[in-house]
Design an enzyme around this catalytic site. Structure first.
Site, short mmCIF file in Angstrom:
data_model
loop_
_atom_site.label_atom_id
_atom_site.label_comp_id
_atom_site.label_asym_id
_atom_site.label_seq_id
_atom_site.Cartn_x
_atom_site.Cartn_y
_atom_site.Cartn_z
N ASP A 1 0.85 -1.19 0.00
CA ASP A 1 0.00 0.00 0.00
C ASP A 1 0.88 1.24 0.00
O ASP A 1 2.03 1.21 0.47
CB ASP A 1 -0.92 0.01 1.22
CG ASP A 1 -2.14 0.91 1.03
OD1 ASP A 1 -3.20 0.39 0.66
OD2 ASP A 1 -2.02 2.13 1.23
N ASP B 1 4.84 3.61 -3.89
CA ASP B 1 4.02 3.89 -5.06
C ASP B 1 4.21 2.76 -6.06
O ASP B 1 5.28 2.61 -6.67
CB ASP B 1 4.43 5.23 -5.67
CG ASP B 1 3.53 5.67 -6.80
OD1 ASP B 1 2.87 4.82 -7.41
OD2 ASP B 1 3.51 6.89 -7.09
N ASN C 1 -5.16 -4.73 -6.91
CA ASN C 1 -6.36 -4.02 -6.45
C ASN C 1 -6.17 -2.52 -6.31
O ASN C 1 -7.13 -1.76 -6.44
CB ASN C 1 -6.80 -4.61 -5.10
CG ASN C 1 -7.89 -3.77 -4.46
OD1 ASN C 1 -9.05 -3.80 -4.87
ND2 ASN C 1 -7.52 -2.99 -3.45
N TYR D 1 -10.49 7.37 -15.85
CA TYR D 1 -10.76 6.16 -15.08
C TYR D 1 -11.38 5.09 -15.97
O TYR D 1 -11.01 3.92 -15.92
CB TYR D 1 -11.69 6.49 -13.91
CG TYR D 1 -11.92 5.34 -12.96
CD1 TYR D 1 -11.02 5.11 -11.91
CD2 TYR D 1 -13.01 4.50 -13.08
CE1 TYR D 1 -11.22 4.06 -11.02
CE2 TYR D 1 -13.22 3.45 -12.20
CZ TYR D 1 -12.33 3.24 -11.17
OH TYR D 1 -12.52 2.20 -10.30
N LYS E 1 -9.70 1.42 -16.71
CA LYS E 1 -10.34 0.15 -16.33
C LYS E 1 -10.70 -0.70 -17.53
O LYS E 1 -10.71 -1.94 -17.46
CB LYS E 1 -11.55 0.43 -15.44
CG LYS E 1 -11.18 1.00 -14.07
CD LYS E 1 -10.27 0.06 -13.28
CE LYS E 1 -10.00 0.56 -11.86
NZ LYS E 1 -9.17 -0.39 -11.07
#
Length: 254
Positions: free
Chosen positions: A39, A65, A92, A158, A162
């Site tokens: 993370d 990152d 994720n 976005y 995706k």
């Protein structure tokens, strides 16, 4: 009776410090997997490791990152050195855009969203594949989105990122299906997480998308998304490959 087959497996979960990633890390640990919790937020990553260890599980955190190759290399090396390899990769981690329409998207917004949401999963998949190929098995689960299925669920950056994740998922599935490696993705609809959207007042994108948001339905809990991720990574899904699975209370069917 089919079991998950995850006991003792080495699992990398990105974005593990909160939301769907945190729920997935906990769910894998509950199945006996050893988890690398990656993370950007050191506190979030450390907290989920503490929670897993308190429940008797095994986990280690790596922060940084994930759009940077050096961090990707460190995450992969940690899994190999601590847990002997990489059996499962869960891509994720991701960020939202500003719901911006194309004419409103800045270079900075576009490049950051694409880098985090699409390039980072590519870098991670590329890094773990040699280890999965050497083992003759592996599972990759990507977090796509309802925005990977339609143009009305998010802004241009976005949505493009995706859709790219969906394409990456299918390419990996085809290229490596004869090597014992499966790649699938979940496509979450509305989900209760801490992610917020910084919408610019009066912008065209959010106004245009508002008409479609009534189809979202009941928001999922992060644990519901995690259950689907664990299933796709598990032996119970041994013949499922190249699937983009909506977890959206039927939004994709509307």
């Amino acid at each position: 009776m089919t079991t998950t087959g995850l006991d003792g497996r080495s699992v990398i979960v990105t974005g593990a410090g909160s939301g769907i990633g945190r729920a997935a890390a906990l769910a894998f640990a509950a199945e006996g997997a050893r988890v690398v919790a990656a993370d950007l937020n050191p506190g979030g990553a450390a907290a989920v490791v503490t929670e897993i260890e308190a429940a008797g599980g095994t986990a280690v955190s790596v922060t940084g990152d994930l759009s940077e190759q050096a961090v990707v290399d460190r995450v992969t090396a940690t899994a190999v050195e601590r847990f002997g390899g990489v059996d499962v990769l869960v891509n994720n981690a991701g960020i939202m855009d500003r719901m911006s329409a194309v004419a409103e998207v800045s270079d900075a917004e576009w490049e950051r969203v694409i880098r985090v949401n699409l390039t980072a999963p590519f870098l991670l998949a590329r890094a773990v594949l040699p280890h999965m190929l050497a083992a003759g098995r592996g599972a990759i689960v990507n977090t796509a989105s309802e925005a990977s299925l339609r143009g009305s669920a998010a802004g241009a950056a976005y949505t493009a990122s995706k859709h790219g994740v969906a394409g990456l998922t299918k390419s990996l599935a085809v290229m490596y299906r004869d090597k014992g490696i499966r790649t699938n993705a979940v496509a979450p609809g509305g989900t209760r997480t801490a992610i917020t959207v910084d919408v610019e007042a009066g912008a065209h994108g959010p106004a245009a998308l508002a008409a479609y948001m009534g189809n979202v339905g009941r928001p999922a809990e992060a644990e519901e998304q995690a259950a689907a991720i664990v299933f796709l990574a598990s032996d119970a899904a041994s013949n499922i490959n190249g699937v983009i699975l909506p977890v959206d209370n039927g939004w994709a069917a509307v």
